[in-house]
Design a protein around this motif. Structure first.
Motif, PDB file in Angstrom:
ATOM      1  N   GLY A  43       0.405 -42.122 -23.541  1.00  0.00           N
ATOM      2  CA  GLY A  43       0.556 -43.125 -24.581  1.00  0.00           C
ATOM      3  C   GLY A  43      -0.610 -44.069 -24.790  1.00  0.00           C
ATOM      4  N   ALA A  44      -1.664 -43.935 -23.997  1.00  0.00           N
ATOM      5  CA  ALA A  44      -2.844 -44.814 -24.122  1.00  0.00           C
ATOM      6  C   ALA A  44      -4.066 -43.962 -24.454  1.00  0.00           C
ATOM      7  N   PRO A  45      -5.098 -44.575 -25.032  1.00  0.00           N
ATOM      8  CA  PRO A  45      -6.321 -43.816 -25.297  1.00  0.00           C
ATOM      9  C   PRO A  45      -6.838 -43.165 -24.013  1.00  0.00           C
ATOM     10  N   ILE A  46      -7.242 -41.918 -24.102  1.00  0.00           N
ATOM     11  CA  ILE A  46      -7.703 -41.179 -22.925  1.00  0.00           C
ATOM     12  C   ILE A  46      -8.916 -41.836 -22.263  1.00  0.00           C
ATOM     13  N   VAL A  47      -9.691 -42.585 -23.034  1.00  0.00           N
ATOM     14  CA  VAL A  47     -10.897 -43.217 -22.486  1.00  0.00           C
ATOM     15  C   VAL A  47     -10.633 -44.593 -21.878  1.00  0.00           C
ATOM     16  N   LYS A  48      -9.433 -45.114 -22.049  1.00  0.00           N
ATOM     17  CA  LYS A  48      -9.129 -46.468 -21.563  1.00  0.00           C
ATOM     18  C   LYS A  48      -9.385 -46.556 -20.060  1.00  0.00           C
ATOM     19  N   LYS A  71     -12.000 -45.736 -18.482  1.00  0.00           N
ATOM     20  CA  LYS A  71     -12.908 -44.694 -17.976  1.00  0.00           C
ATOM     21  C   LYS A  71     -14.360 -45.093 -18.213  1.00  0.00           C
ATOM     22  N   ARG A  72     -15.222 -44.690 -17.294  1.00  0.00           N
ATOM     23  CA  ARG A  72     -16.669 -44.859 -17.463  1.00  0.00           C
ATOM     24  C   ARG A  72     -17.145 -43.716 -18.352  1.00  0.00           C
ATOM     25  N   VAL A  73     -17.658 -44.046 -19.518  1.00  0.00           N
ATOM     26  CA  VAL A  73     -18.074 -43.037 -20.491  1.00  0.00           C
ATOM     27  C   VAL A  73     -19.411 -43.415 -21.117  1.00  0.00           C
ATOM     28  N   THR A  74     -19.979 -42.470 -21.814  1.00  0.00           N
ATOM     29  CA  THR A  74     -21.169 -42.733 -22.609  1.00  0.00           C
ATOM     30  C   THR A  74     -21.121 -41.832 -23.832  1.00  0.00           C
ATOM     31  N   GLY A  75     -22.065 -41.976 -24.684  1.00  0.00           N
ATOM     32  CA  GLY A  75     -22.146 -41.201 -25.916  1.00  0.00           C
ATOM     33  C   GLY A  75     -23.316 -41.733 -26.719  1.00  0.00           C
ATOM     34  N   PHE A  76     -23.419 -41.340 -27.962  1.00  0.00           N
ATOM     35  CA  PHE A  76     -24.493 -41.814 -28.818  1.00  0.00           C
ATOM     36  C   PHE A  76     -24.343 -43.326 -28.956  1.00  0.00           C
ATOM     37  N   THR A  77     -25.375 -44.070 -28.577  1.00  0.00           N
ATOM     38  CA  THR A  77     -25.292 -45.530 -28.560  1.00  0.00           C
ATOM     39  C   THR A  77     -25.606 -46.139 -29.919  1.00  0.00           C
ATOM     40  N   ASN A  78     -25.225 -47.401 -30.081  1.00  0.00           N
ATOM     41  CA  ASN A  78     -25.574 -48.128 -31.300  1.00  0.00           C
ATOM     42  C   ASN A  78     -27.087 -48.187 -31.476  1.00  0.00           C
ATOM     43  N   LEU A 114     -11.485 -48.901 -27.702  1.00  0.00           N
ATOM     44  CA  LEU A 114     -10.374 -48.186 -27.085  1.00  0.00           C
ATOM     45  C   LEU A 114     -10.226 -48.490 -25.590  1.00  0.00           C
ATOM     46  N   GLY A 115     -11.081 -49.356 -25.069  1.00  0.00           N
ATOM     47  CA  GLY A 115     -10.954 -49.775 -23.679  1.00  0.00           C
ATOM     48  C   GLY A 115     -11.814 -49.018 -22.692  1.00  0.00           C
ATOM     49  N   ALA A 116     -12.743 -48.215 -23.197  1.00  0.00           N
ATOM     50  CA  ALA A 116     -13.652 -47.482 -22.306  1.00  0.00           C
ATOM     51  C   ALA A 116     -14.689 -48.427 -21.716  1.00  0.00           C
ATOM     52  N   LYS A 117     -15.175 -48.077 -20.550  1.00  0.00           N
ATOM     53  CA  LYS A 117     -16.293 -48.789 -19.923  1.00  0.00           C
ATOM     54  C   LYS A 117     -17.548 -48.025 -20.321  1.00  0.00           C
ATOM     55  N   PHE A 118     -18.127 -48.396 -21.452  1.00  0.00           N
ATOM     56  CA  PHE A 118     -19.261 -47.677 -22.018  1.00  0.00           C
ATOM     57  C   PHE A 118     -20.515 -47.969 -21.217  1.00  0.00           C
ATOM     58  N   GLU A 119     -21.187 -46.918 -20.771  1.00  0.00           N
ATOM     59  CA  GLU A 119     -22.412 -47.056 -19.986  1.00  0.00           C
ATOM     60  C   GLU A 119     -23.608 -46.557 -20.777  1.00  0.00           C
ATOM     61  N   LYS A 120     -24.627 -47.387 -20.816  1.00  0.00           N
ATOM     62  CA  LYS A 120     -25.881 -46.991 -21.459  1.00  0.00           C
ATOM     63  C   LYS A 120     -26.878 -46.608 -20.379  1.00  0.00           C
ATOM     64  N   VAL A 121     -27.751 -45.703 -20.714  1.00  0.00           N
ATOM     65  CA  VAL A 121     -28.860 -45.358 -19.832  1.00  0.00           C
ATOM     66  C   VAL A 121     -30.139 -45.586 -20.619  1.00  0.00           C
ATOM     67  N   PRO A 122     -31.273 -45.679 -19.956  1.00  0.00           N
ATOM     68  CA  PRO A 122     -32.514 -45.948 -20.675  1.00  0.00           C
ATOM     69  C   PRO A 122     -32.783 -44.923 -21.784  1.00  0.00           C
ATOM     70  N   LEU A 159     -24.288 -37.645 -23.103  1.00  0.00           N
ATOM     71  CA  LEU A 159     -23.252 -36.665 -22.769  1.00  0.00           C
ATOM     72  C   LEU A 159     -22.155 -37.404 -22.033  1.00  0.00           C
ATOM     73  N   MET A 160     -20.948 -37.258 -22.502  1.00  0.00           N
ATOM     74  CA  MET A 160     -19.835 -37.970 -21.927  1.00  0.00           C
ATOM     75  C   MET A 160     -18.861 -36.992 -21.311  1.00  0.00           C
ATOM     76  N   ALA A 161     -18.317 -37.343 -20.185  1.00  0.00           N
ATOM     77  CA  ALA A 161     -17.312 -36.490 -19.571  1.00  0.00           C
ATOM     78  C   ALA A 161     -16.210 -37.355 -18.987  1.00  0.00           C
ATOM     79  N   VAL A 162     -14.977 -36.905 -19.141  1.00  0.00           N
ATOM     80  CA  VAL A 162     -13.855 -37.589 -18.512  1.00  0.00           C
ATOM     81  C   VAL A 162     -13.087 -36.572 -17.695  1.00  0.00           C
ATOM     82  N   SER A 163     -12.510 -37.051 -16.639  1.00  0.00           N
ATOM     83  CA  SER A 163     -11.719 -36.180 -15.783  1.00  0.00           C
ATOM     84  C   SER A 163     -10.622 -37.010 -15.150  1.00  0.00           C
TER      85      SER A 163
END
Length: 102
Positions: free
Chosen positions: A29-34, A36-43, A66-74, A82-86
């Motif tokens: 019932g909650a967003p799958i990324v809530k 979670k430590r994730v990343t993706g295409f940044t702003n 959605l409550g994800a802990k978005f991580e940026k890298v240099p 590349l984002m992965a959840v498990s």
């Protein structure tokens, strides 16, 4: 399909803009990324390629909403976008190699 993979304990990995598809995926019932430590295409990446006002939403902003802990890298790192959840924890996220210009 993403929910089925995740629910069976299989990892879900997405690259570049595709983590945006997770905005419609839930787990119990909650967003799958809530939470979670994730990343993706940044702003910043969107701005660098001048797509901020072109794309329907910014992946970074949406995942954070959605409550994800978005991580940026240099910028330019091989471990960017590349984002992965498990259900079992964090997954290393190598970035696909970009072709070099001749």
């Amino acid at each position: 399909m993403i929910e089925a993979f995740y629910n069976s304990g299989k990892p879900v990995a997405l690259v570049c803009h595709s983590p945006g598809v997770l905005r419609g995926v839930t787990y119990k019932g909650a967003p799958i990324v809530k939470g979670k430590r994730v990343t993706g295409f940044t702003n910043d990446e969107e701005e660098a390629v001048r797509l901020t006002n072109v794309v329907p939403f910014l992946v970074e902003d949406e995942l954070k909403r959605l409550g994800a802990k978005f991580e940026k890298v240099p910028a330019g790192s091989r471990f960017q976008s590349l984002m992965a959840v498990s259900s079992r924890g964090r997954i290393p996220r190598p970035r696909p190699a970009r072709p070099k210009r001749f």
